[in-house]
Design an enzyme around this catalytic site. Sequence first.
Site, PDB file in Angstrom:
ATOM      1  N   SER A 109     -25.854 -23.905   3.461  1.00 52.71           N
ATOM      2  CA  SER A 109     -26.093 -22.592   2.876  1.00 52.71           C
ATOM      3  C   SER A 109     -27.588 -22.351   2.949  1.00 52.71           C
ATOM      4  CB  SER A 109     -25.646 -22.569   1.405  1.00 52.71           C
ATOM      5  OG  SER A 109     -26.166 -21.440   0.716  1.00 52.71           O
ATOM      6  N   TYR A 119     -25.702 -25.190  -7.926  1.00 51.06           N
ATOM      7  CA  TYR A 119     -25.304 -24.885  -6.548  1.00 51.06           C
ATOM      8  C   TYR A 119     -26.413 -25.259  -5.575  1.00 51.06           C
ATOM      9  CZ  TYR A 119     -23.710 -22.327  -2.435  1.00 51.06           C
ATOM     10  OH  TYR A 119     -23.308 -21.991  -1.161  1.00 51.06           O
TER      11      TYR A 119
END
Length: 270
Positions: A143, A156
């Site tokens: 990501s 995250y």
Amino acid sequence: MGWLEDNVAIITGGGSGLGRALVERFLDEGAKVGVLERSAEKLEKLRVDFGDQIVTIEGDVTKFEDNVSVVRETVRKFGRLDTFVGNAAIWDFSTKLVDIPADRLDALFDEMFHVNVKGYLNGAKAAVEELARTGGSIVFTVSNAGFYAGGGGPLYTASKHAVVGLIKELAFEFGPKIRVNGVAPGGMATDLRGPVSIGLGGSSVSTLPLAEILKEWTVLQELAEPADYTGHYVLFASKKNSRTATGAIINCDGGMGVRGLVEVAGGNDL
């Protein structure tokens, strides 16, 4: 002929969003595909759409035995395994540390890291012997949050930084037989969900104004479709076209890292 003729791949979280787009692209490139997915409804849709080109296993990436099941059934049907794509994940909806209730921090940490990190470890462990037989490869979804702050909250972001470390370490451990690489997409409108532990299990990233956010944050200034990212996975899965790549990550987030100096709005709320 496609780039993945005679390739057999497993894709986790393959029922929707980026995972579904990867299933479609790998099939288009000539591969056969096994899918590990939690949703029975999404798996049924895959079976209807693709028939005997796929193997589907309903299961949870956080459970090692479910990863073993998808490897076993994929190899049973198609005879081999060439690529393992670790893709299933959850997002914390950028929940800041100060906003996480103290009595939910342990549960949120465990849920985030069990899905986003342990899920990849389980898949790699389950697939390693079959991949060694074929000289195959592993591709993990990272990501933009694996490189920069602000793409999620602390948990995250930390989980995706951990995936970067996994890619490097497993490339070292599994070489020379198995290549291990990663793809770091930017934002996209998918059914990516939040953690159940803080009441966000029913929330989807597709409800956010992503087009507006990415126009401000990226050089390309557009909201990509999940299919726009799939070619990078195909490249890494193709031994012919990426034989020398291991421990590498393609950062394809629309140019977040080269956007230059911008005005930062908001500041902190401490």
